[in-house]
Design a protein around this motif. Structure first.
Motif, PDB file in Angstrom:
ATOM      1  N   SER A 295      -0.147 -27.958 -38.404  1.00 27.13           N
ATOM      2  CA  SER A 295      -0.774 -28.290 -39.686  1.00 27.13           C
ATOM      3  C   SER A 295      -2.226 -28.709 -39.540  1.00 27.13           C
ATOM      4  O   SER A 295      -2.981 -28.712 -40.511  1.00 27.13           O
ATOM      5  CB  SER A 295       0.020 -29.403 -40.377  1.00 27.13           C
ATOM      6  OG  SER A 295       0.053 -30.565 -39.560  1.00 27.13           O
ATOM      7  N   SER A 296      -2.636 -29.065 -38.320  1.00 31.04           N
ATOM      8  CA  SER A 296      -4.035 -29.428 -38.068  1.00 31.04           C
ATOM      9  C   SER A 296      -4.832 -28.257 -37.515  1.00 31.04           C
ATOM     10  O   SER A 296      -5.968 -28.426 -37.071  1.00 31.04           O
ATOM     11  CB  SER A 296      -4.098 -30.598 -37.078  1.00 31.04           C
ATOM     12  OG  SER A 296      -3.436 -31.727 -37.582  1.00 31.04           O
ATOM     13  N   ASN A 297      -4.212 -27.072 -37.516  1.00 29.04           N
ATOM     14  CA  ASN A 297      -4.835 -25.847 -36.992  1.00 29.04           C
ATOM     15  C   ASN A 297      -5.067 -25.903 -35.480  1.00 29.04           C
ATOM     16  O   ASN A 297      -5.923 -25.191 -34.953  1.00 29.04           O
ATOM     17  CB  ASN A 297      -6.161 -25.549 -37.707  1.00 29.04           C
ATOM     18  CG  ASN A 297      -5.957 -25.167 -39.155  1.00 29.04           C
ATOM     19  OD1 ASN A 297      -5.017 -24.430 -39.487  1.00 29.04           O
ATOM     20  ND2 ASN A 297      -6.812 -25.675 -40.030  1.00 29.04           N
ATOM     21  N   ASP A 298      -4.321 -26.729 -34.788  1.00 28.01           N
ATOM     22  CA  ASP A 298      -4.383 -26.793 -33.330  1.00 28.01           C
ATOM     23  C   ASP A 298      -3.259 -25.956 -32.723  1.00 28.01           C
ATOM     24  O   ASP A 298      -2.266 -25.641 -33.387  1.00 28.01           O
ATOM     25  CB  ASP A 298      -4.254 -28.234 -32.846  1.00 28.01           C
ATOM     26  CG  ASP A 298      -5.453 -29.088 -33.231  1.00 28.01           C
ATOM     27  OD1 ASP A 298      -6.504 -28.507 -33.579  1.00 28.01           O
ATOM     28  OD2 ASP A 298      -5.334 -30.324 -33.181  1.00 28.01           O
ATOM     29  N   ARG A 299      -3.426 -25.615 -31.443  1.00 23.81           N
ATOM     30  CA  ARG A 299      -2.425 -24.821 -30.732  1.00 23.81           C
ATOM     31  C   ARG A 299      -2.007 -25.554 -29.460  1.00 23.81           C
ATOM     32  O   ARG A 299      -2.856 -26.049 -28.716  1.00 23.81           O
ATOM     33  CB  ARG A 299      -2.993 -23.447 -30.350  1.00 23.81           C
ATOM     34  CG  ARG A 299      -3.451 -22.608 -31.523  1.00 23.81           C
ATOM     35  CD  ARG A 299      -4.125 -21.317 -31.052  1.00 23.81           C
ATOM     36  NE  ARG A 299      -4.739 -20.606 -32.173  1.00 23.81           N
ATOM     37  CZ  ARG A 299      -4.124 -19.693 -32.912  1.00 23.81           C
ATOM     38  NH1 ARG A 299      -2.867 -19.366 -32.622  1.00 23.81           N
ATOM     39  NH2 ARG A 299      -4.744 -19.096 -33.915  1.00 23.81           N
ATOM     40  N   LEU A 300      -0.721 -25.590 -29.205  1.00 23.57           N
ATOM     41  CA  LEU A 300      -0.245 -26.164 -27.953  1.00 23.57           C
ATOM     42  C   LEU A 300      -0.700 -25.313 -26.764  1.00 23.57           C
ATOM     43  O   LEU A 300      -0.887 -24.101 -26.888  1.00 23.57           O
ATOM     44  CB  LEU A 300       1.280 -26.253 -27.948  1.00 23.57           C
ATOM     45  CG  LEU A 300       1.901 -27.493 -28.606  1.00 23.57           C
ATOM     46  CD1 LEU A 300       3.406 -27.337 -28.687  1.00 23.57           C
ATOM     47  CD2 LEU A 300       1.538 -28.754 -27.830  1.00 23.57           C
ATOM     48  N   ALA A 301      -0.874 -25.959 -25.631  1.00 25.30           N
ATOM     49  CA  ALA A 301      -1.261 -25.258 -24.401  1.00 25.30           C
ATOM     50  C   ALA A 301      -0.044 -25.118 -23.497  1.00 25.30           C
ATOM     51  O   ALA A 301       0.775 -26.038 -23.383  1.00 25.30           O
ATOM     52  CB  ALA A 301      -2.361 -26.026 -23.683  1.00 25.30           C
ATOM     53  N   TRP A 302       0.044 -23.953 -22.843  1.00 24.27           N
ATOM     54  CA  TRP A 302       1.205 -23.622 -22.021  1.00 24.27           C
ATOM     55  C   TRP A 302       0.765 -22.964 -20.714  1.00 24.27           C
ATOM     56  O   TRP A 302      -0.356 -22.463 -20.595  1.00 24.27           O
ATOM     57  CB  TRP A 302       2.127 -22.634 -22.752  1.00 24.27           C
ATOM     58  CG  TRP A 302       2.717 -23.148 -24.023  1.00 24.27           C
ATOM     59  CD1 TRP A 302       2.128 -23.180 -25.251  1.00 24.27           C
ATOM     60  CD2 TRP A 302       4.018 -23.709 -24.192  1.00 24.27           C
ATOM     61  NE1 TRP A 302       2.974 -23.718 -26.187  1.00 24.27           N
ATOM     62  CE2 TRP A 302       4.157 -24.056 -25.563  1.00 24.27           C
ATOM     63  CE3 TRP A 302       5.092 -23.950 -23.334  1.00 24.27           C
ATOM     64  CZ2 TRP A 302       5.311 -24.629 -26.080  1.00 24.27           C
ATOM     65  CZ3 TRP A 302       6.251 -24.513 -23.857  1.00 24.27           C
ATOM     66  CH2 TRP A 302       6.347 -24.854 -25.213  1.00 24.27           C
ATOM     67  N   GLY A 303       1.697 -22.923 -19.780  1.00 24.83           N
ATOM     68  CA  GLY A 303       1.558 -22.067 -18.620  1.00 24.83           C
ATOM     69  C   GLY A 303       2.374 -20.813 -18.844  1.00 24.83           C
ATOM     70  O   GLY A 303       3.552 -20.892 -19.206  1.00 24.83           O
ATOM     71  N   ASP A 304       1.748 -19.649 -18.667  1.00 27.03           N
ATOM     72  CA  ASP A 304       2.430 -18.378 -18.914  1.00 27.03           C
ATOM     73  C   ASP A 304       3.142 -17.912 -17.648  1.00 27.03           C
ATOM     74  O   ASP A 304       2.561 -17.908 -16.559  1.00 27.03           O
ATOM     75  CB  ASP A 304       1.415 -17.330 -19.365  1.00 27.03           C
ATOM     76  CG  ASP A 304       2.078 -16.080 -19.899  1.00 27.03           C
ATOM     77  OD1 ASP A 304       2.613 -15.306 -19.075  1.00 27.03           O
ATOM     78  OD2 ASP A 304       2.058 -15.880 -21.129  1.00 27.03           O
ATOM     79  N   LYS A 305       4.375 -17.474 -17.791  1.00 28.37           N
ATOM     80  CA  LYS A 305       5.183 -17.130 -16.621  1.00 28.37           C
ATOM     81  C   LYS A 305       4.694 -15.876 -15.898  1.00 28.37           C
ATOM     82  O   LYS A 305       4.994 -15.677 -14.720  1.00 28.37           O
ATOM     83  CB  LYS A 305       6.643 -16.940 -17.017  1.00 28.37           C
ATOM     84  CG  LYS A 305       6.912 -15.716 -17.873  1.00 28.37           C
ATOM     85  CD  LYS A 305       8.406 -15.500 -18.072  1.00 28.37           C
ATOM     86  CE  LYS A 305       8.676 -14.223 -18.863  1.00 28.37           C
ATOM     87  NZ  LYS A 305      10.120 -13.968 -19.018  1.00 28.37           N
ATOM     88  N   SER A 306       3.926 -14.997 -16.580  1.00 28.29           N
ATOM     89  CA  SER A 306       3.567 -13.731 -15.935  1.00 28.29           C
ATOM     90  C   SER A 306       2.109 -13.312 -16.127  1.00 28.29           C
ATOM     91  O   SER A 306       1.504 -12.736 -15.223  1.00 28.29           O
ATOM     92  CB  SER A 306       4.479 -12.612 -16.437  1.00 28.29           C
ATOM     93  OG  SER A 306       4.402 -12.511 -17.854  1.00 28.29           O
ATOM     94  N   ASP A 307       1.523 -13.573 -17.280  1.00 24.84           N
ATOM     95  CA  ASP A 307       0.174 -13.085 -17.595  1.00 24.84           C
ATOM     96  C   ASP A 307      -0.885 -13.878 -16.834  1.00 24.84           C
ATOM     97  O   ASP A 307      -0.937 -15.102 -16.909  1.00 24.84           O
ATOM     98  CB  ASP A 307      -0.056 -13.199 -19.102  1.00 24.84           C
ATOM     99  CG  ASP A 307      -1.413 -12.656 -19.529  1.00 24.84           C
ATOM    100  OD1 ASP A 307      -2.094 -12.027 -18.692  1.00 24.84           O
ATOM    101  OD2 ASP A 307      -1.785 -12.869 -20.698  1.00 24.84           O
ATOM    102  N   LYS A 308      -1.742 -13.171 -16.100  1.00 18.37           N
ATOM    103  CA  LYS A 308      -2.838 -13.833 -15.393  1.00 18.37           C
ATOM    104  C   LYS A 308      -4.174 -13.122 -15.589  1.00 18.37           C
ATOM    105  O   LYS A 308      -5.162 -13.472 -14.942  1.00 18.37           O
ATOM    106  CB  LYS A 308      -2.531 -13.932 -13.896  1.00 18.37           C
ATOM    107  CG  LYS A 308      -1.385 -14.876 -13.552  1.00 18.37           C
ATOM    108  CD  LYS A 308      -1.195 -14.991 -12.051  1.00 18.37           C
ATOM    109  CE  LYS A 308      -0.108 -16.005 -11.724  1.00 18.37           C
ATOM    110  NZ  LYS A 308       1.212 -15.602 -12.253  1.00 18.37           N
TER     111      LYS A 308
END
Length: 454
Positions: A295-308
Protein backbone atom coordinates in the motif's frame (compact mmCIF):
# COMPACT_ATOMS: atom_id res chain seq x y z
CA UNK A 1 85.90 31.24 -5.67
CA UNK A 2 87.46 27.90 -4.86
CA UNK A 3 91.24 27.88 -4.50
CA UNK A 4 93.44 24.81 -4.53
CA UNK A 5 96.03 26.75 -2.56
CA UNK A 6 93.51 27.84 0.04
CA UNK A 7 92.20 24.30 0.32
CA UNK A 8 95.69 22.83 0.77
CA UNK A 9 96.54 25.34 3.49
CA UNK A 10 93.22 24.97 5.32
CA UNK A 11 93.03 23.43 8.78
CA UNK A 12 92.12 19.75 8.96
CA UNK A 13 88.47 18.74 9.55
CA UNK A 14 86.88 18.98 12.97
CA UNK A 15 86.56 15.39 14.14
CA UNK A 16 85.51 16.36 17.64
CA UNK A 17 82.09 17.64 16.61
CA UNK A 18 81.97 15.23 13.67
CA UNK A 19 82.68 11.51 13.67
CA UNK A 20 85.79 10.47 11.75
CA UNK A 21 84.54 7.84 9.32
CA UNK A 22 86.42 5.24 7.27
CA UNK A 23 88.03 6.42 4.00
CA UNK A 24 86.67 10.00 4.02
CA UNK A 25 89.08 11.39 1.37
CA UNK A 26 88.82 14.78 3.07
CA UNK A 27 92.53 15.47 2.61
CA UNK A 28 92.62 14.37 -1.05
CA UNK A 29 91.68 16.27 -4.20
CA UNK A 30 89.44 14.62 -6.78
CA UNK A 31 91.20 11.46 -7.98
CA UNK A 32 88.62 9.91 -10.28
CA UNK A 33 89.14 6.15 -10.48
CA UNK A 34 92.79 6.21 -9.38
CA UNK A 35 93.62 3.74 -6.57
CA UNK A 36 90.44 4.36 -4.64
CA UNK A 37 88.76 2.13 -2.10
CA UNK A 38 85.09 2.41 -2.96
CA UNK A 39 82.55 2.78 -0.19
CA UNK A 40 81.28 0.73 1.46
CA UNK A 41 84.41 -1.44 1.74
CA UNK A 42 82.38 -4.58 2.51
CA UNK A 43 79.90 -5.82 -0.11
CA UNK A 44 77.64 -6.99 2.73
CA UNK A 45 77.10 -3.52 4.18
CA UNK A 46 75.48 -0.29 3.05
CA UNK A 47 76.57 3.27 3.78
CA UNK A 48 74.19 4.63 6.38
CA UNK A 49 74.16 8.29 5.33
CA UNK A 50 75.52 10.61 2.64
CA UNK A 51 74.79 14.36 2.81
CA UNK A 52 75.06 15.82 -0.68
CA UNK A 53 76.73 19.25 -0.66
CA UNK A 54 77.13 18.71 3.09
CA UNK A 55 79.81 20.35 5.24
CA UNK A 56 79.30 18.52 8.52
CA UNK A 57 77.37 19.76 11.54
CA UNK A 58 77.10 23.57 11.57
CA UNK A 59 75.53 25.52 14.42
CA UNK A 60 75.14 29.30 14.07
CA UNK A 61 72.86 31.98 15.48
CA UNK A 62 70.72 31.59 12.36
CA UNK A 63 70.10 27.88 12.84
CA UNK A 64 71.44 24.35 12.59
CA UNK A 65 72.37 22.49 9.43
CA UNK A 66 74.30 19.38 8.49
CA UNK A 67 75.04 16.11 10.26
CA UNK A 68 77.91 14.91 12.41
CA UNK A 69 77.89 11.22 11.42
CA UNK A 70 77.80 10.96 7.63
CA UNK A 71 79.84 11.32 4.46
CA UNK A 72 79.64 14.75 2.82
CA UNK A 73 79.75 15.05 -0.96
CA UNK A 74 81.09 18.45 -2.03
CA UNK A 75 83.28 20.38 -4.46
CA UNK A 76 86.85 19.13 -4.28
CA UNK A 77 88.13 22.50 -2.94
CA UNK A 78 85.08 23.54 -0.92
CA UNK A 79 85.72 24.49 2.72
CA UNK A 80 83.25 24.75 5.60
CA UNK A 81 81.33 27.96 4.84
CA UNK A 82 79.75 28.89 8.19
CA UNK A 83 79.91 28.40 11.92
CA UNK A 84 82.87 27.80 14.25
CA UNK A 85 84.62 25.58 11.67
CA UNK A 86 84.41 28.10 8.84
CA UNK A 87 87.46 27.85 6.58
CA UNK A 88 88.38 24.32 7.68
CA UNK A 89 88.32 21.28 5.44
CA UNK A 90 84.99 19.44 5.29
CA UNK A 91 84.81 16.33 7.49
CA UNK A 92 84.31 12.98 5.75
CA UNK A 93 84.31 14.72 2.38
CA UNK A 94 83.78 12.82 -0.89
CA UNK A 95 84.81 15.13 -3.75
CA UNK A 96 83.18 15.98 -7.07
CA UNK A 97 84.89 17.94 -9.84
CA UNK A 98 82.42 20.83 -9.73
CA UNK A 99 78.74 21.62 -9.22
CA UNK A 100 77.65 20.52 -12.69
CA UNK A 101 79.83 17.41 -12.93
CA UNK A 102 78.59 15.40 -9.97
CA UNK A 103 80.07 11.95 -10.32
CA UNK A 104 81.05 10.08 -7.17
CA UNK A 105 81.01 6.65 -8.79
CA UNK A 106 84.77 6.35 -8.23
CA UNK A 107 84.21 6.72 -4.48
CA UNK A 108 80.72 5.39 -3.72
CA UNK A 109 79.38 2.16 -5.16
CA UNK A 110 76.10 2.04 -7.05
CA UNK A 111 72.99 1.23 -5.01
CA UNK A 112 74.94 1.37 -1.75
CA UNK A 113 73.49 4.17 0.42
CA UNK A 114 70.58 3.92 2.85
CA UNK A 115 69.96 7.65 3.37
CA UNK A 116 70.88 10.59 1.14
CA UNK A 117 70.14 14.13 2.31
CA UNK A 118 70.49 17.43 0.51
CA UNK A 119 69.91 20.88 1.99
CA UNK A 120 68.96 23.92 -0.01
CA UNK A 121 71.66 23.52 -2.66
CA UNK A 122 70.71 23.22 -6.35
CA UNK A 123 69.77 19.75 -7.61
CA UNK A 124 70.72 19.91 -11.26
CA UNK A 125 70.46 16.91 -13.57
CA UNK A 126 74.00 15.71 -12.79
CA UNK A 127 73.44 15.93 -9.04
CA UNK A 128 70.06 14.15 -9.28
CA UNK A 129 71.59 11.37 -11.38
CA UNK A 130 74.36 10.81 -8.85
CA UNK A 131 71.92 10.68 -5.94
CA UNK A 132 69.75 8.24 -7.89
CA UNK A 133 72.79 6.12 -8.70
CA UNK A 134 74.02 5.75 -5.12
CA UNK A 135 70.78 5.33 -3.15
CA UNK A 136 69.77 1.73 -2.48
CA UNK A 137 66.53 0.79 -4.23
CA UNK A 138 65.37 -1.66 -1.55
CA UNK A 139 66.32 0.16 1.66
CA UNK A 140 67.02 3.72 0.61
CA UNK A 141 65.41 7.08 1.23
CA UNK A 142 66.26 10.62 0.14
CA UNK A 143 65.43 13.76 2.12
CA UNK A 144 65.55 17.22 0.52
CA UNK A 145 65.43 20.14 2.98
CA UNK A 146 64.21 23.60 2.02
CA UNK A 147 62.60 22.76 -1.34
CA UNK A 148 59.09 23.06 -2.78
CA UNK A 149 57.62 20.22 -4.83
CA UNK A 150 57.06 22.48 -7.86
CA UNK A 151 60.73 23.45 -8.27
CA UNK A 152 62.95 22.21 -11.10
CA UNK A 153 65.29 20.75 -8.46
CA UNK A 154 62.64 18.39 -7.09
CA UNK A 155 61.44 17.51 -10.57
CA UNK A 156 65.01 16.48 -11.45
CA UNK A 157 65.26 14.40 -8.29
CA UNK A 158 61.82 12.84 -8.76
CA UNK A 159 62.68 11.79 -12.30
CA UNK A 160 65.88 9.99 -11.28
CA UNK A 161 64.48 8.33 -8.16
CA UNK A 162 61.46 7.09 -10.08
CA UNK A 163 63.85 4.90 -12.08
CA UNK A 164 64.46 2.98 -8.84
CA UNK A 165 60.82 3.06 -7.75
CA UNK A 166 61.60 5.49 -4.94
CA UNK A 167 58.77 7.99 -4.61
CA UNK A 168 57.85 11.16 -2.75
CA UNK A 169 55.98 10.42 0.47
CA UNK A 170 53.79 13.42 1.40
CA UNK A 171 53.81 14.66 4.99
CA UNK A 172 56.26 11.99 6.12
CA UNK A 173 57.50 12.36 9.69
CA UNK A 174 61.27 12.07 9.71
CA UNK A 175 63.07 9.83 12.20
CA UNK A 176 64.72 11.67 15.08
CA UNK A 177 68.22 11.52 13.63
CA UNK A 178 67.10 13.50 10.56
CA UNK A 179 65.17 16.16 12.48
CA UNK A 180 66.41 19.32 14.17
CA UNK A 181 67.80 21.21 11.16
CA UNK A 182 66.34 24.55 12.23
CA UNK A 183 67.89 26.40 9.31
CA UNK A 184 65.18 24.83 7.10
CA UNK A 185 61.44 24.96 7.64
CA UNK A 186 60.42 22.22 5.20
CA UNK A 187 61.50 18.80 4.00
CA UNK A 188 60.49 16.38 1.26
CA UNK A 189 61.13 12.66 1.70
CA UNK A 190 61.40 9.99 -0.99
CA UNK A 191 61.02 6.41 0.22
CA UNK A 192 61.61 2.91 -1.12
CA UNK A 193 58.62 0.68 -1.83
CA UNK A 194 58.89 -1.27 1.42
CA UNK A 195 58.66 1.90 3.51
CA UNK A 196 56.02 3.36 1.20
CA UNK A 197 53.76 0.32 1.59
CA UNK A 198 53.97 0.61 5.36
CA UNK A 199 53.27 4.33 5.19
CA UNK A 200 50.31 3.92 2.83
CA UNK A 201 48.81 1.22 5.03
CA UNK A 202 49.20 3.49 8.06
CA UNK A 203 47.61 6.45 6.28
CA UNK A 204 44.53 4.47 5.25
CA UNK A 205 44.02 2.78 8.62
CA UNK A 206 44.27 6.18 10.33
CA UNK A 207 41.77 7.67 7.84
CA UNK A 208 44.37 10.16 6.54
CA UNK A 209 42.78 9.84 3.11
CA UNK A 210 44.16 12.96 1.44
CA UNK A 211 47.71 11.98 2.40
CA UNK A 212 47.09 8.40 1.27
CA UNK A 213 45.77 9.62 -2.08
CA UNK A 214 48.73 11.95 -2.67
CA UNK A 215 51.14 9.14 -1.85
CA UNK A 216 49.30 6.65 -4.06
CA UNK A 217 49.31 9.02 -7.03
CA UNK A 218 53.07 9.50 -6.72
CA UNK A 219 53.69 5.74 -7.12
CA UNK A 220 53.07 5.79 -10.86
CA UNK A 221 55.21 2.94 -12.17
CA UNK A 222 54.38 -0.71 -12.72
CA UNK A 223 56.19 -1.70 -9.52
CA UNK A 224 54.41 1.14 -7.78
CA UNK A 225 51.02 -0.11 -8.96
CA UNK A 226 51.96 -3.60 -7.79
CA UNK A 227 52.93 -2.26 -4.35
CA UNK A 228 49.61 -0.39 -4.07
CA UNK A 229 47.78 -3.62 -4.91
CA UNK A 230 49.62 -5.41 -2.11
CA UNK A 231 48.59 -2.72 0.36
CA UNK A 232 44.96 -3.00 -0.78
CA UNK A 233 45.09 -6.77 -0.27
CA UNK A 234 46.62 -6.31 3.17
CA UNK A 235 43.90 -3.83 4.13
CA UNK A 236 41.18 -6.25 3.03
CA UNK A 237 42.81 -9.17 4.85
CA UNK A 238 43.08 -7.05 8.00
CA UNK A 239 39.38 -6.16 7.86
CA UNK A 240 39.94 -2.43 7.37
CA UNK A 241 36.73 -0.42 7.36
CA UNK A 242 38.43 2.48 5.55
CA UNK A 243 39.32 0.95 2.20
CA UNK A 244 36.18 2.06 0.35
CA UNK A 245 36.58 5.66 1.56
CA UNK A 246 40.21 5.61 0.42
CA UNK A 247 39.22 4.20 -2.97
CA UNK A 248 36.46 6.78 -3.37
CA UNK A 249 38.86 9.63 -2.61
CA UNK A 250 41.44 8.24 -5.02
CA UNK A 251 38.89 7.69 -7.79
CA UNK A 252 37.50 11.21 -7.47
CA UNK A 253 40.90 12.90 -7.46
CA UNK A 254 42.01 11.62 -10.85
CA UNK A 255 43.39 8.26 -9.71
CA UNK A 256 41.09 6.20 -11.95
CA UNK A 257 43.94 4.46 -13.75
CA UNK A 258 45.54 3.43 -10.44
CA UNK A 259 42.24 1.97 -9.23
CA UNK A 260 41.92 0.02 -12.48
CA UNK A 261 45.43 -1.40 -12.16
CA UNK A 262 45.70 -2.01 -8.42
CA UNK A 263 42.23 -2.66 -6.99
CA UNK A 264 39.92 -5.71 -7.26
CA UNK A 265 37.38 -5.64 -10.08
CA UNK A 266 34.40 -5.72 -7.72
CA UNK A 267 35.52 -2.55 -5.94
CA UNK A 268 35.92 -0.85 -9.31
CA UNK A 269 32.40 -1.88 -10.35
CA UNK A 270 30.97 -0.34 -7.18
CA UNK A 271 32.85 2.95 -7.47
CA UNK A 272 32.20 3.31 -11.20
CA UNK A 273 28.46 2.84 -10.71
CA UNK A 274 28.30 -0.03 -13.19
CA UNK A 275 25.46 -2.54 -13.27
CA UNK A 276 26.10 -5.41 -10.88
CA UNK A 277 24.49 -8.51 -9.48
CA UNK A 278 24.55 -8.83 -5.68
CA UNK A 279 24.74 -12.52 -4.74
CA UNK A 280 24.56 -13.94 -1.24
CA UNK A 281 27.65 -16.11 -0.82
CA UNK A 282 26.07 -18.65 1.51
CA UNK A 283 22.92 -19.36 -0.50
CA UNK A 284 24.10 -18.30 -3.97
CA UNK A 285 20.95 -16.25 -4.52
CA UNK A 286 20.91 -12.88 -6.27
CA UNK A 287 19.14 -9.91 -4.75
CA UNK A 288 15.91 -8.77 -6.45
CA UNK A 289 12.71 -6.88 -5.70
CA UNK A 290 9.22 -8.33 -5.66
CA UNK A 291 6.96 -7.91 -8.68
CA UNK A 292 4.19 -6.64 -6.40
CA UNK A 293 3.90 -3.46 -4.35
CA UNK A 294 2.30 -2.86 -0.98
CA UNK A 295 0.00 0.00 0.00
CA UNK A 296 3.03 2.30 0.33
CA UNK A 297 4.19 1.38 -3.20
CA UNK A 298 7.23 -0.42 -1.78
CA UNK A 299 8.49 -3.86 -2.82
CA UNK A 300 9.95 -6.57 -0.62
CA UNK A 301 13.51 -7.66 -1.39
CA UNK A 302 14.35 -11.31 -1.99
CA UNK A 303 17.09 -13.66 -3.00
CA UNK A 304 16.25 -15.37 -6.30
CA UNK A 305 16.90 -19.10 -6.46
CA UNK A 306 18.12 -19.10 -10.08
CA UNK A 307 18.25 -15.70 -11.84
CA UNK A 308 21.66 -14.01 -11.76
CA UNK A 309 21.76 -12.04 -15.00
CA UNK A 310 18.45 -10.32 -15.78
CA UNK A 311 17.61 -6.68 -15.34
CA UNK A 312 15.55 -7.64 -12.33
CA UNK A 313 18.67 -8.66 -10.39
CA UNK A 314 20.65 -5.71 -11.75
CA UNK A 315 21.72 -2.99 -9.29
CA UNK A 316 23.86 0.12 -9.20
CA UNK A 317 25.78 1.62 -6.28
CA UNK A 318 25.85 5.41 -6.01
CA UNK A 319 28.56 6.75 -3.67
CA UNK A 320 28.03 9.72 -1.35
CA UNK A 321 30.71 11.36 0.81
CA UNK A 322 29.21 11.95 4.24
CA UNK A 323 30.72 12.54 7.69
CA UNK A 324 34.27 11.78 6.49
CA UNK A 325 33.25 8.45 5.00
CA UNK A 326 31.67 7.05 1.87
CA UNK A 327 28.19 5.53 1.92
CA UNK A 328 26.17 4.12 -0.96
CA UNK A 329 22.63 4.16 -2.22
CA UNK A 330 21.70 0.90 -3.92
CA UNK A 331 19.38 1.25 -6.89
CA UNK A 332 17.47 -1.60 -8.59
CA UNK A 333 17.46 -1.15 -12.37
CA UNK A 334 14.18 -2.96 -13.11
CA UNK A 335 12.01 -0.82 -10.86
CA UNK A 336 14.26 2.20 -10.25
CA UNK A 337 13.84 1.67 -6.52
CA UNK A 338 16.31 2.12 -3.69
CA UNK A 339 17.07 -0.46 -1.04
CA UNK A 340 16.13 0.31 2.57
CA UNK A 341 15.29 -1.47 5.83
CA UNK A 342 11.97 -1.45 7.63
CA UNK A 343 11.55 0.92 10.56
CA UNK A 344 9.98 -1.95 12.52
CA UNK A 345 11.69 -5.12 13.73
CA UNK A 346 10.60 -8.70 14.19
CA UNK A 347 10.93 -10.61 17.45
CA UNK A 348 14.68 -11.08 16.82
CA UNK A 349 15.29 -7.41 16.15
CA UNK A 350 15.81 -8.00 12.41
CA UNK A 351 14.36 -5.66 9.78
CA UNK A 352 12.82 -6.55 6.41
CA UNK A 353 14.51 -5.25 3.28
CA UNK A 354 12.44 -3.15 0.87
CA UNK A 355 12.73 -1.21 -2.34
CA UNK A 356 11.24 2.30 -2.34
CA UNK A 357 10.85 4.97 -4.98
CA UNK A 358 12.27 7.72 -2.77
CA UNK A 359 15.92 7.81 -1.68
CA UNK A 360 16.02 10.85 0.59
CA UNK A 361 16.39 9.10 3.95
CA UNK A 362 19.47 7.99 5.85
CA UNK A 363 17.83 4.56 5.81
CA UNK A 364 18.68 4.35 2.10
CA UNK A 365 22.43 4.60 2.76
CA UNK A 366 24.86 1.71 3.29
CA UNK A 367 28.43 1.11 4.23
CA UNK A 368 30.17 -1.41 1.97
CA UNK A 369 33.04 -3.35 3.51
CA UNK A 370 35.19 -5.80 1.50
CA UNK A 371 36.25 -9.02 3.22
CA UNK A 372 38.36 -11.93 1.97
CA UNK A 373 36.75 -15.30 2.73
CA UNK A 374 38.52 -18.50 1.64
CA UNK A 375 40.11 -16.76 -1.31
CA UNK A 376 36.90 -15.04 -2.45
CA UNK A 377 36.32 -11.30 -2.15
CA UNK A 378 32.95 -10.74 -0.49
CA UNK A 379 31.26 -7.66 0.92
CA UNK A 380 29.31 -6.71 4.00
CA UNK A 381 26.49 -4.32 3.08
CA UNK A 382 25.60 -2.47 6.27
CA UNK A 383 22.67 -0.10 6.70
CA UNK A 384 23.95 3.30 7.82
CA UNK A 385 20.98 4.16 10.05
CA UNK A 386 20.51 0.85 11.83
CA UNK A 387 24.02 -0.64 11.57
CA UNK A 388 22.50 -3.91 10.37
CA UNK A 389 24.21 -6.03 7.72
CA UNK A 390 22.08 -7.53 4.97
CA UNK A 391 21.36 -11.27 4.99
CA UNK A 392 18.90 -13.74 3.50
CA UNK A 393 16.40 -15.76 5.48
CA UNK A 394 17.49 -19.25 6.48
CA UNK A 395 14.14 -20.54 5.21
CA UNK A 396 12.82 -20.54 1.66
CA UNK A 397 9.32 -19.88 0.40
CA UNK A 398 7.46 -22.27 -1.88
CA UNK A 399 9.42 -20.95 -4.87
CA UNK A 400 12.81 -21.49 -3.25
CA UNK A 401 13.43 -17.74 -2.73
CA UNK A 402 14.64 -16.19 0.53
CA UNK A 403 13.55 -12.91 2.07
CA UNK A 404 16.10 -10.13 2.67
CA UNK A 405 16.69 -8.92 6.23
CA UNK A 406 18.87 -6.58 8.19
CA UNK A 407 20.73 -8.63 10.81
CA UNK A 408 20.35 -7.61 14.45
CA UNK A 409 23.86 -8.58 15.51
CA UNK A 410 27.53 -7.97 14.82
CA UNK A 411 27.73 -6.54 11.31
CA UNK A 412 31.49 -7.15 11.11
CA UNK A 413 31.84 -10.61 12.68
CA UNK A 414 32.40 -14.04 11.17
CA UNK A 415 28.76 -14.76 10.27
CA UNK A 416 29.00 -16.04 6.68
CA UNK A 417 25.29 -15.35 6.09
CA UNK A 418 26.24 -11.66 5.85
CA UNK A 419 28.67 -12.13 2.94
CA UNK A 420 27.77 -10.97 -0.57
CA UNK A 421 29.58 -11.34 -3.87
CA UNK A 422 29.33 -8.39 -6.24
CA UNK A 423 29.83 -9.20 -9.92
CA UNK A 424 29.23 -7.43 -13.21
CA UNK A 425 25.71 -7.93 -14.53
CA UNK A 426 26.60 -9.02 -18.05
CA UNK A 427 23.04 -9.32 -19.32
CA UNK A 428 20.45 -6.60 -18.81
CA UNK A 429 16.99 -6.94 -20.29
CA UNK A 430 15.32 -4.18 -22.24
CA UNK A 431 11.98 -2.78 -21.06
CA UNK A 432 10.51 -2.12 -17.68
CA UNK A 433 8.01 -4.93 -17.22
CA UNK A 434 8.33 -8.18 -15.34
CA UNK A 435 7.16 -11.29 -17.12
CA UNK A 436 5.78 -13.15 -14.13
CA UNK A 437 3.11 -11.80 -11.82
CA UNK A 438 3.81 -13.15 -8.35
CA UNK A 439 0.40 -13.35 -6.71
CA UNK A 440 1.93 -15.50 -3.99
CA UNK A 441 3.20 -12.29 -2.33
CA UNK A 442 -0.22 -10.62 -1.93
CA UNK A 443 -1.09 -12.15 1.40
CA UNK A 444 2.31 -11.25 2.82
CA UNK A 445 1.86 -7.61 1.79
CA UNK A 446 -1.60 -7.47 3.30
CA UNK A 447 -0.19 -8.75 6.58
CA UNK A 448 2.76 -6.36 6.74
CA UNK A 449 1.89 -3.13 4.97
CA UNK A 450 -0.62 -1.92 7.56
CA UNK A 451 1.76 -2.28 10.51
CA UNK A 452 4.91 -0.68 9.12
CA UNK A 453 6.00 2.80 8.21
CA UNK A 454 7.50 3.26 4.75
Amino acid sequence: MHSITGWKLAQTPNYITNKDKVYPYSECPFLGQYRLVKLPPSPDNLIEHVDYWGEGRIVTQHGISGFSDCYNVNHTYQLVSNGPDRGRKIPNRIPVVNYTNCDTSGYIKDNSVKTVTIMGAPINSSCAEDIGRMVNADQGKVVAYGFETSTADIKNLTRELKKKDIFLCPRYILPNELQGLSLFDSDLTFLNLTLLKNQLYKNVTEAAYDTAVDLTKSMDTEKGFEAIGKVVTKLIDAGSTNIMAYTYKLWNSGGNEIVRKSFPDAIQLILKGELVTIINQQYQQALKLDANINSSNDRLAWGDKSDKTSRRVSWKFTPIWENDNVVFKINNMEYNMFLKLDVNTDSLGDRKGWGSTNDNEINHEYYVKPVMKDGTLVFRIINYQYNQALKLDANVDSYGDRQLWGHNGDAYGTNSALDWVIAANTKTLEGNTVGIYESRRKLLYQQTSDVRES
